[in-house]
Design a protein around this motif. Sequence first.
Motif, PDB file in Angstrom:
ATOM      1  N   MET A   1       0.856  -1.191   0.000  1.00  0.00           N
ATOM      2  CA  MET A   1       0.000   0.000   0.000  1.00  0.00           C
ATOM      3  C   MET A   1       0.887   1.236   0.000  1.00  0.00           C
ATOM      4  O   MET A   1       1.274   1.732   1.060  1.00  0.00           O
ATOM      5  N   PRO A   2       1.253   1.728  -1.175  1.00  0.00           N
ATOM      6  CA  PRO A   2       2.166   2.878  -1.241  1.00  0.00           C
ATOM      7  C   PRO A   2       1.584   4.105  -0.553  1.00  0.00           C
ATOM      8  O   PRO A   2       0.363   4.248  -0.401  1.00  0.00           O
ATOM      9  N   MET A   3       2.473   4.974  -0.159  1.00  0.00           N
ATOM     10  CA  MET A   3       2.052   6.165   0.569  1.00  0.00           C
ATOM     11  C   MET A   3       1.220   7.097  -0.295  1.00  0.00           C
ATOM     12  O   MET A   3       0.276   7.747   0.181  1.00  0.00           O
ATOM     13  N   GLU A   4       1.536   7.158  -1.581  1.00  0.00           N
ATOM     14  CA  GLU A   4       0.833   8.084  -2.465  1.00  0.00           C
ATOM     15  C   GLU A   4      -0.446   7.499  -3.055  1.00  0.00           C
ATOM     16  O   GLU A   4      -1.126   8.174  -3.829  1.00  0.00           O
ATOM     17  N   GLN A   5      -0.808   6.272  -2.683  1.00  0.00           N
ATOM     18  CA  GLN A   5      -2.045   5.662  -3.168  1.00  0.00           C
ATOM     19  C   GLN A   5      -3.226   6.239  -2.394  1.00  0.00           C
ATOM     20  O   GLN A   5      -3.299   6.150  -1.167  1.00  0.00           O
ATOM     21  N   PHE A   6      -4.195   6.823  -3.104  1.00  0.00           N
ATOM     22  CA  PHE A   6      -5.281   7.532  -2.447  1.00  0.00           C
ATOM     23  C   PHE A   6      -6.383   6.595  -1.959  1.00  0.00           C
ATOM     24  O   PHE A   6      -6.904   6.736  -0.860  1.00  0.00           O
ATOM     25  N   PHE A   7      -6.773   5.625  -2.765  1.00  0.00           N
ATOM     26  CA  PHE A   7      -7.959   4.828  -2.462  1.00  0.00           C
ATOM     27  C   PHE A   7      -7.608   3.342  -2.438  1.00  0.00           C
ATOM     28  O   PHE A   7      -7.674   2.666  -3.482  1.00  0.00           O
ATOM     29  N   PRO A   8      -7.214   2.817  -1.292  1.00  0.00           N
ATOM     30  CA  PRO A   8      -7.065   1.353  -1.185  1.00  0.00           C
ATOM     31  C   PRO A   8      -8.418   0.661  -1.305  1.00  0.00           C
ATOM     32  O   PRO A   8      -9.478   1.294  -1.244  1.00  0.00           O
TER      33      PRO A   8
END
Length: 258
Positions: free
Chosen positions: A151-158
Motif C-alpha cells: 500500500m504505497p504512501m501516495e495511493q489515495f484509495f485502497p
Amino acid sequence: MTELIPKISILLLIFVRVSAFFVSVPLFSYRTIPPQMRIAFAFVLSWMMYYTFSIEPIPFDGNYILLVLKEAIIGLMLGLTAYIIISAVQIAGGFIDFQMGFALANIVDPQTGAQSPLMGQFFNFLALLTLLAINGHHLLLDGIFYSYQFMPMEQFFPNFGSEETVDFIMKMFVAVFAVAFQMSAPIVATLFLVTIALGITGKTVPQMNIFVIGFPIKIAVGFLVLIVTMAVMVEVMQSLIEMMIVQLRNLMVILGGA
C-alpha cells in the motif's frame, strides 16, 4: 536533521500510519505502557523508516488531508486485524470459565480496560509471552515496514470496500472462533462429562448437595486437564501467532489491490 525539513510531509504520513498501528496492535497498545513512550517509539521508528523511502515531497493541500486519513485507517485496520486474531485465546478462556464456574469472577484487562474472564486473561498473557519468545513482535514491526510495498504512501484509495476485503473479514472471524473452540474443546468436553456425572449422582443420592461439592470438583478437574494440555495450548498459540502474521500480509495484499 536538516534533510527532514524538505520532506516533512513524508515523515508525518509515516508517523500517522505507525502510531495508528501501535494504538490497536497487541503488546504495543497495552495501557500499562505510558503514552509518551509509545509516541516516542512510534516517532523513532518512523524516523528510521523515513530514510528507506525515496518519495518526492507531498504539498500540504486537500489531497494531503485525505492521505493522512488513509494512513490512519490503514494503521488501525492492520492493528485491529492482529488484535482480533490474538483475541481467540480470550474467547477460548471465556468458554472454559463458563464451564469451570469462573464466569462471575472477572478481572480488568490491562490492554482494553474492560472486564475479561480469568482463564482468558491467563491465556492472553501466555500468548503474549509466546509472541515474545518466538520474536513475533519483530514480525509485527516488519509488517508495518513492508506494508508500504503493498500500500504505497501516495495511493489515495485502497480497496477498503471491495468484495475481497469483506470476504477476508468474514473468513477471519470464522477462523478466530474455530481456533477458540478448538483450544477450549478438551477442557469444555471434560467438564461437560463431569457435569453429567454430577447430575446422575444428584439423582441417585438426593441427600448430597451437588451444588456445593460440584464447584470444587469442576475447578480441580479443569485445572488438571489444563496442566495436561498446556503444551498443546502453547503450540496452538504459536500457530495462532503465525496465522496472525500471514493474515496481516493477506490483508495488505487485498488493500493494495495486488
